[in-house]
Design an enzyme around this catalytic site. Structure first.
Site, short mmCIF file in Angstrom:
data_model
loop_
_atom_site.label_atom_id
_atom_site.label_comp_id
_atom_site.label_asym_id
_atom_site.label_seq_id
_atom_site.Cartn_x
_atom_site.Cartn_y
_atom_site.Cartn_z
N TYR A 185 -22.48 -27.52 42.65
CA TYR A 185 -20.76 -27.12 41.35
C TYR A 185 -19.89 -26.47 42.63
O TYR A 185 -19.43 -25.42 42.07
CB TYR A 185 -21.35 -25.32 40.63
CG TYR A 185 -22.54 -26.11 39.56
CD1 TYR A 185 -21.86 -26.79 38.34
CD2 TYR A 185 -23.39 -26.25 39.35
CE1 TYR A 185 -22.35 -27.27 37.35
CE2 TYR A 185 -24.95 -26.78 38.08
CZ TYR A 185 -24.42 -27.32 37.29
OH TYR A 185 -25.34 -27.79 36.38
N HIS A 242 -15.89 -27.61 31.61
CA HIS A 242 -16.90 -27.82 33.13
C HIS A 242 -16.44 -27.57 34.32
O HIS A 242 -15.13 -28.52 33.99
CB HIS A 242 -17.10 -28.83 32.60
CG HIS A 242 -17.67 -28.16 30.67
ND1 HIS A 242 -18.48 -27.74 30.53
CD2 HIS A 242 -17.66 -28.28 29.72
CE1 HIS A 242 -19.24 -27.21 29.30
NE2 HIS A 242 -18.34 -28.18 28.54
O1 CA2 Z 1 -20.24 -28.15 34.59
C1 CA2 Z 1 -20.11 -27.27 34.41
O2 CA2 Z 1 -19.30 -25.90 33.88
C2 CA2 Z 1 -21.26 -26.81 32.86
O3 CA2 Z 1 -21.27 -25.87 31.79
C3 CA2 Z 1 -22.12 -26.02 33.68
C4 CA2 Z 1 -23.50 -25.89 33.20
C5 CA2 Z 1 -24.05 -26.97 32.51
O4 CA2 Z 1 -25.84 -27.04 32.31
C6 CA2 Z 1 -23.61 -27.88 31.86
O5 CA2 Z 1 -24.20 -29.40 31.84
C7 CA2 Z 1 -22.20 -28.63 32.99
C8 CA2 Z 1 -24.78 -25.15 34.53
C9 CA2 Z 1 -24.32 -23.94 34.52
C10 CA2 Z 1 -25.28 -23.48 36.12
O6 CA2 Z 1 -24.54 -23.00 36.43
C11 CA2 Z 1 -24.64 -23.02 38.43
C12 CA2 Z 1 -24.16 -22.83 38.68
C13 CA2 Z 1 -25.28 -22.38 40.38
C14 CA2 Z 1 -25.96 -21.98 40.31
C15 CA2 Z 1 -26.92 -23.30 39.71
C16 CA2 Z 1 -26.57 -23.04 38.07
#
Ligand code: CA2
Length: 149
Positions: free
Chosen positions: A24, A101
């Site tokens: 991310y 996303h």
């Molecule tokens: O790619 C994206 O923006 C998502 O919406 C992110 C979600 C995931 O479940 C989607 O499939 C795609 C997950 C967000 C988790 O965010 C975190 C950020 C930092 C560390 C851990 C998780």
């Protein structure tokens, strides 16, 4: 000044820049929110950026957007893949809805290929990190009528 563009971020996105930078990135959500504000300002618009880890809170904000926003950008995070309730709330909106996303869920695990929120989205921006949010804000501004060609 027109009504703001609501920019909603779902669960765990408060951890951006702190955990899993390989997936991310290193930008924090505050960094991304600032980029959204700068991009909206180019079109004479403001953003109202909010994050919650709670499904009901996100739904309350979607309902608030019915009257208070000119467009909605949402990264539903994990709820995008699970929440019929969030989809139902988004379907009540008459304003443009842009789903965004950071990653490209279609290129990841099979369970990320279904995104209920997409059924209510005017368009989707995925895979560009924080730039997905900026592009979504620009698209929202255009659909809200703030960009004249
Ligand atoms: O790619 C994206 O923006 C998502 O919406 C992110 C979600 C995931 O479940 C989607 O499939 C795609 C997950 C967000 C988790 O965010 C975190 C950020 C930092 C560390 C851990 C998780």
């Amino acid at each position: 000044m027109p009504k703001p563009i609501f920019v909603l971020s779902g669960p765990n996105l408060n951890l951006l820049g702190v955990r899993e930078p390989d997936i991310y990135g290193r930008e924090t959500l505050a960094d991304i929110d600032a980029r959204c504000a700068a991009r909206a300002a180019l079109f004479g618009m403001a953003v109202d950026c909010r994050q919650s880890n709670h499904e009901g809170q996100l739904i309350d904000w979607v309902q608030e957007a019915r009257e208070a926003a000119s467009a909605l950008v949402i990264n539903p995070a994990g709820y995008g893949h699970t929440s019929v309730a969030l989809l139902d709330a988004l379907k009540t909106l008459a304003i443009p809805v842009i789903e965004c996303h950071l990653s490209n869920p279609a290129a990841r695990e099979a369970f990320r290929k279904t995104t209920y929120v997409s059924l209510a989205a005017t368009g989707v921006v995925s895979g560009f990190g924080g730039t997905s949010y900026e592009l979504a804000v620009e698209a929202a501004a255009g659909l809200a009528g703030a960009i004249r060609s």
